[in-house]
Write an enzyme that holds these catalytic residues in place. Structure first.
Site, PDB file in Angstrom:
ATOM      1  N   ASN A   1     -93.299  40.019  84.791  1.00 16.55           N
ATOM      2  CA  ASN A   1     -94.512  40.398  85.522  1.00 16.55           C
ATOM      3  C   ASN A   1     -95.392  39.166  85.722  1.00 16.55           C
ATOM      4  OD1 ASN A   1     -94.963  40.626  82.701  1.00 16.55           O
ATOM      5  ND2 ASN A   1     -96.665  42.039  82.967  1.00 16.55           N
TER       6      ASN A   1
ATOM      7  N   GLU B   1     -99.172  38.557  86.821  1.00 14.88           N
ATOM      8  CA  GLU B   1    -100.484  39.148  87.149  1.00 14.88           C
ATOM      9  C   GLU B   1    -101.342  38.148  87.925  1.00 14.88           C
ATOM     10  OE1 GLU B   1    -101.998  40.737  83.464  1.00 14.88           O
ATOM     11  OE2 GLU B   1    -100.497  42.339  83.488  1.00 14.88           O
TER      12      GLU B   1
ATOM     13  N   CYS C   1     -94.662  43.445  89.251  1.00 15.40           N
ATOM     14  CA  CYS C   1     -93.932  43.888  88.060  1.00 15.40           C
ATOM     15  C   CYS C   1     -92.667  43.057  87.866  1.00 15.40           C
ATOM     16  CB  CYS C   1     -93.517  45.344  88.209  1.00 15.40           C
ATOM     17  SG  CYS C   1     -94.864  46.520  88.098  1.00 15.40           S
TER      18      CYS C   1
ATOM     19  N   GLU D   1     -89.669  44.142  87.325  1.00 18.76           N
ATOM     20  CA  GLU D   1     -88.517  44.682  88.060  1.00 18.76           C
ATOM     21  C   GLU D   1     -88.518  44.191  89.506  1.00 18.76           C
ATOM     22  OE1 GLU D   1     -90.686  46.208  86.164  1.00 18.76           O
ATOM     23  OE2 GLU D   1     -89.834  47.925  85.116  1.00 18.76           O
TER      24      GLU D   1
ATOM     25  N   CYS E   1     -92.340  51.427  86.768  1.00 14.86           N
ATOM     26  CA  CYS E   1     -93.420  52.193  87.392  1.00 14.86           C
ATOM     27  C   CYS E   1     -92.870  52.884  88.652  1.00 14.86           C
ATOM     28  CB  CYS E   1     -94.594  51.282  87.740  1.00 14.86           C
ATOM     29  SG  CYS E   1     -94.314  50.269  89.217  1.00 14.86           S
TER      30      CYS E   1
ATOM     31  N   CYS F   1     -91.692  50.537  91.453  1.00 19.69           N
ATOM     32  CA  CYS F   1     -90.447  49.828  91.123  1.00 19.69           C
ATOM     33  C   CYS F   1     -89.257  50.787  91.141  1.00 19.69           C
ATOM     34  CB  CYS F   1     -90.574  49.128  89.784  1.00 19.69           C
ATOM     35  SG  CYS F   1     -91.621  47.656  89.887  1.00 19.69           S
TER      36      CYS F   1
HETATM   37  N1  THU Z   1     -95.324  46.270  84.260  1.00 17.95           N
HETATM   38  C1  THU Z   1     -94.094  45.789  84.607  1.00 17.95           C
HETATM   39  O1  THU Z   1     -93.941  44.593  84.914  1.00 17.95           O
HETATM   40  N2  THU Z   1     -93.048  46.642  84.589  1.00 17.95           N
HETATM   41  C2  THU Z   1     -93.095  47.931  84.148  1.00 17.95           C
HETATM   42  O2  THU Z   1     -92.072  48.600  84.106  1.00 17.95           O
HETATM   43  C3  THU Z   1     -94.374  48.496  83.732  1.00 17.95           C
HETATM   44  C4  THU Z   1     -95.569  47.646  83.933  1.00 17.95           C
HETATM   45  C5  THU Z   1     -96.449  45.334  84.203  1.00 17.95           C
HETATM   46  C6  THU Z   1     -97.456  45.437  85.297  1.00 17.95           C
HETATM   47  C7  THU Z   1     -98.669  44.807  84.631  1.00 17.95           C
HETATM   48  O3  THU Z   1     -98.582  43.390  84.777  1.00 17.95           O
HETATM   49  C8  THU Z   1     -98.501  45.149  83.164  1.00 17.95           C
HETATM   50  O4  THU Z   1     -97.149  45.508  83.001  1.00 17.95           O
HETATM   51  C9  THU Z   1     -99.403  46.286  82.699  1.00 17.95           C
HETATM   52  O5  THU Z   1     -99.273  47.381  83.509  1.00 17.95           O
END
Ligand code: THU
Length: 137
Positions: free
Chosen positions: A42, A44, A53, A55, A86, A89
């Protein structure tokens, strides 16, 4: 069960995550139809909705490498509950994965906490087949 190679790719990717806001590190690794592994973490952003994310990043790496079909996924997250993709994804995985696609959730040490199929996570999904000429006729 996923291969150790796929698990380790997800865990290594997790260590590279850029998650200064949520502090929730996630790594993902996908195996494509050619047997190759592609990973992502991920990423941000100070403008929160612009983050992506793990994925999504892994799928982008696969597409860049020429892969067009995902056959297995490992998501490495933290916390007590298994981290599953999520909603957005799940839909992106649907673009490149079949109904029975296995999606494994592992902890930061690589222990498998849960395994689901794409259909379980995204039932009655809309996908590329809906846009085929035959289906739309
Ligand atoms: N996140 C992912 O990268 N993948 C997931 O399957 C769930 C959530 C990340 C998004 C964000 O950067 C952090 O986790 C908190 O939601």
């Amino acid at each position: 069960m996923p291969s150790q190679e796929l698990i380790e790719a997800a865990i290594s990717a997790r260590r590279r995550a850029h998650a200064p806001y949520s502090k929730f590190l996630v790594g993902a690794a996908v195996r494509d139809a050619e047997g190759r592994i592609h990973a992502g973490c991920n990423v941000e952003n100070a403008a929160y909705p612009e983050g992506i994310c793990a994925e999504t990043a892994a799928l982008a790496a696969m597409v860049l490498a020429g892969g067009r079909e995902v056959v297995e996924v490992v998501v490495a997250g933290g916390g007590a509950a298994p981290v599953t993709p999520c909603g957005g994804c799940r839909q992106r995985l649907r673009e490149f994965g079949r109904d029975g696609l296995a999606i494994h959730s592992v902890d930061p040490e690589g222990r498998v906490m849960a395994s689901h199929t794409l259909t379980e996570l995204l039932p009655h999904a809309f996908g590329p087949d809906h846009l085929s000429r035959k289906a739309g006729a």
